[in-house]
Write a protein that holds these residues in place. Structure first.
Motif, PDB file in Angstrom:
ATOM      1  N   VAL A  96       0.806  -1.235   0.000  1.00  0.00           N
ATOM      2  CA  VAL A  96       0.000   0.000   0.000  1.00  0.00           C
ATOM      3  C   VAL A  96       0.835   1.279   0.000  1.00  0.00           C
ATOM      4  O   VAL A  96       0.291   2.379  -0.144  1.00  0.00           O
ATOM      5  CB  VAL A  96      -0.974   0.051   1.214  1.00  0.00           C
ATOM      6  N   LYS A  97       2.149   1.140   0.132  1.00  0.00           N
ATOM      7  CA  LYS A  97       3.024   2.321   0.200  1.00  0.00           C
ATOM      8  C   LYS A  97       2.804   3.218  -1.034  1.00  0.00           C
ATOM      9  O   LYS A  97       2.861   2.726  -2.170  1.00  0.00           O
ATOM     10  CB  LYS A  97       4.475   1.831   0.243  1.00  0.00           C
ATOM     11  N   ASP A  98       2.491   4.491  -0.795  1.00  0.00           N
ATOM     12  CA  ASP A  98       2.294   5.497  -1.846  1.00  0.00           C
ATOM     13  C   ASP A  98       1.078   5.247  -2.742  1.00  0.00           C
ATOM     14  O   ASP A  98       0.938   5.913  -3.782  1.00  0.00           O
ATOM     15  CB  ASP A  98       3.536   5.611  -2.758  1.00  0.00           C
ATOM     16  N   ALA A  99       0.229   4.285  -2.394  1.00  0.00           N
ATOM     17  CA  ALA A  99      -0.930   4.016  -3.259  1.00  0.00           C
ATOM     18  C   ALA A  99      -1.995   5.106  -3.089  1.00  0.00           C
ATOM     19  O   ALA A  99      -2.276   5.551  -1.980  1.00  0.00           O
ATOM     20  CB  ALA A  99      -1.524   2.651  -2.938  1.00  0.00           C
ATOM     21  N   ASP A 100      -2.603   5.508  -4.214  1.00  0.00           N
ATOM     22  CA  ASP A 100      -3.680   6.515  -4.184  1.00  0.00           C
ATOM     23  C   ASP A 100      -5.030   5.849  -3.955  1.00  0.00           C
ATOM     24  O   ASP A 100      -5.979   6.475  -3.507  1.00  0.00           O
ATOM     25  CB  ASP A 100      -3.740   7.253  -5.527  1.00  0.00           C
ATOM     26  N   LEU A 101      -5.093   4.565  -4.354  1.00  0.00           N
ATOM     27  CA  LEU A 101      -6.322   3.797  -4.117  1.00  0.00           C
ATOM     28  C   LEU A 101      -5.914   2.428  -3.580  1.00  0.00           C
ATOM     29  O   LEU A 101      -5.083   1.739  -4.186  1.00  0.00           O
ATOM     30  CB  LEU A 101      -7.105   3.594  -5.422  1.00  0.00           C
ATOM     31  N   VAL A 102      -6.473   2.053  -2.438  1.00  0.00           N
ATOM     32  CA  VAL A 102      -6.228   0.721  -1.854  1.00  0.00           C
ATOM     33  C   VAL A 102      -7.571   0.002  -1.792  1.00  0.00           C
ATOM     34  O   VAL A 102      -8.552   0.555  -1.285  1.00  0.00           O
ATOM     35  CB  VAL A 102      -5.626   0.852  -0.431  1.00  0.00           C
ATOM     36  N   ILE A 103      -7.628  -1.220  -2.334  1.00  0.00           N
ATOM     37  CA  ILE A 103      -8.895  -1.975  -2.290  1.00  0.00           C
ATOM     38  C   ILE A 103      -8.663  -3.297  -1.561  1.00  0.00           C
ATOM     39  O   ILE A 103      -7.791  -4.089  -1.953  1.00  0.00           O
ATOM     40  CB  ILE A 103      -9.450  -2.268  -3.706  1.00  0.00           C
ATOM     41  N   LEU A 104      -9.443  -3.533  -0.518  1.00  0.00           N
ATOM     42  CA  LEU A 104      -9.379  -4.810   0.198  1.00  0.00           C
ATOM     43  C   LEU A 104     -10.202  -5.824  -0.587  1.00  0.00           C
ATOM     44  O   LEU A 104     -11.410  -5.652  -0.756  1.00  0.00           O
ATOM     45  CB  LEU A 104      -9.939  -4.676   1.623  1.00  0.00           C
ATOM     46  N   CYS A 105      -9.536  -6.884  -1.069  1.00  0.00           N
ATOM     47  CA  CYS A 105     -10.224  -7.889  -1.900  1.00  0.00           C
ATOM     48  C   CYS A 105     -10.106  -9.280  -1.287  1.00  0.00           C
ATOM     49  O   CYS A 105     -10.070 -10.282  -2.000  1.00  0.00           O
ATOM     50  CB  CYS A 105      -9.641  -7.902  -3.317  1.00  0.00           C
TER      51      CYS A 105
END
Ligand code: NAP
Length: 308
Positions: A63-72
């Motif tokens: 998730v480092k530096d991610a603009d969108l994180v989706i829990l799947c």
């Protein structure tokens, strides 16, 4: 299409996560895709079909530096995942998920969201009975609904951006209150799955009719239940553990109506049976008219055997 997010990170790369990655790649919606999963074997499968740019066994790194994180991942794993990734989420990032239950996400994910991160829970109403990265395909979300359940105080720009993302994946987006979502899916998805699991289980337990007869004569209706009852056991266990109240509410109504039907059969009330079956046929017609199903025999799926 043009890039919506510079970097997206997915935690979990099964059917849904893999399908999102493949569609994002195909439509060029993100400059960089990073994925994390729990088991090395699943990560290897994801890597074998090149669905991402970076692969991790640690969510914190993905998730480092991610603009969108989706829990799947399955809903029951969200709390532990959040405890791991929460300190590593970028300020201003959008955090979402694809879980089939939304009240639970508010309850367990909400308190772990750091200040400055926008939580916009989501549920793509699309899926198959198959699991894992290799089951994913990029057109899974085309023409399907994606329901977003943000709280009223979430930044509108974040909601609009995530809605634009799902629309670019081919879905139609609807905003809904999380509790209302859970009631809607209890009757449209969760109770039907419970009924399918139950009927297939009952057939499996029968003594007077042999298992080989059940399989041989399955085209009488049973076969269509077995498709639903083949869905992932962990995912569905978590659905019933986390949407208990809405499922019990709808199951109560279902059982009352089933008793009425049982009586109609017992007393030979043909008018009541015909009346119900005529109404239910209309419901199927409306689903086909709404583009959520085809009129092809056997739910529109072809008859090719699944490759072993
Ligand atoms: P799936 O194919 O079984 O994949 C699940 C993924 O989550 C795998 O990458 C798995 O990793 C990971 N995972 C499992 N348990 C975990 C844990 N305890 N901690 C961290 N990661 C874990 O599942 P799916 O069908 O894509 O479903 C994923 C989510 O989408 C679920 O929340 C489900 O409710 C939702 N959903 C599913 C459907 C559907 O029809 N399938 C439709 C809409 C929404 P490993 O293999 O490495 O363990």
């Amino acid at each position: 299409m043009s890039i919506i997010f510079q970097k997206i990170a997915l935690i979990g790369v099964g059917l849904i996560g893999s399908s999102i990655c493949q569609a994002v790649r195909l439509k060029n919606l993100a400059a960089h895709i990073s994925v994390a999963t729990r088991r090395a074997q699943t990560l290897d499968e994801a890597r074998s079909i090149s669905i991402a740019d970076e692969y991790f066994l640690s969510g914190a790194e993905a998730v480092k530096d991610a603009d969108l994180v989706i829990l799947c991942a399955p809903v029951g794993a969200f709390e532990a995942i959040m405890k791991e990734i929460s300190p590593h989420l970028k300020a201003g990032a959008i955090l979402s998920d694809v879980g089939s239950v939304k009240g639970h996400v508010d309850k367990v994910v909400g308190p772990l969201v750091p200040a400055g991160v926008h939580l916009v829970p989501g549920h793509p109403m699309a899926g198959t009975e198959h699991s894992g990265p290799l089951a994913g395909f990029p057109s899974l979300f085309e023409g399907r609904w994606c329901i977003l359940t943000p709280r009223a105080d979430v930044a509108r720009a974040a909601v609009d951006k995530l809605a634009a993302f799902w629309e670019a994946l081919g879905s139609q987006v609807e905003l809904m209150d999380a509790c209302h979502h859970d009631l809607v899916v209890a009757i449209t998805s969760h109770v039907p799955h419970l009924v399918a699991y139950n009927i297939v289980g009952t057939a499996d337990d029968m003594e007077s009719v042999s298992k080989s007869e059940v399989i041989k004569f399955s085209a009488g209706g049973f076969r269509d239940f077995t498709r639903i009852a083949a869905s992932d056991p962990i995912m569905w266990r978590d659905v019933f553990l986390t949407n208990r109240e809405a499922v019990l509410e709808m199951l109560g109504r279902f059982l009352e109506d089933l008793s009425v039907l049982q009586r109609a059969v017992r007393v030979g009330d043909g008018d009541a049976l015909e009346d119900l079956f005529t109404r239910t046929r209309e419901i199927r017609r409306s689903i086909i008219d709404a583009g959520q199903e085809t009129d092809v025999v056997d739910f529109g799926r072809d008859h090719k055997p699944t490759p072993k």
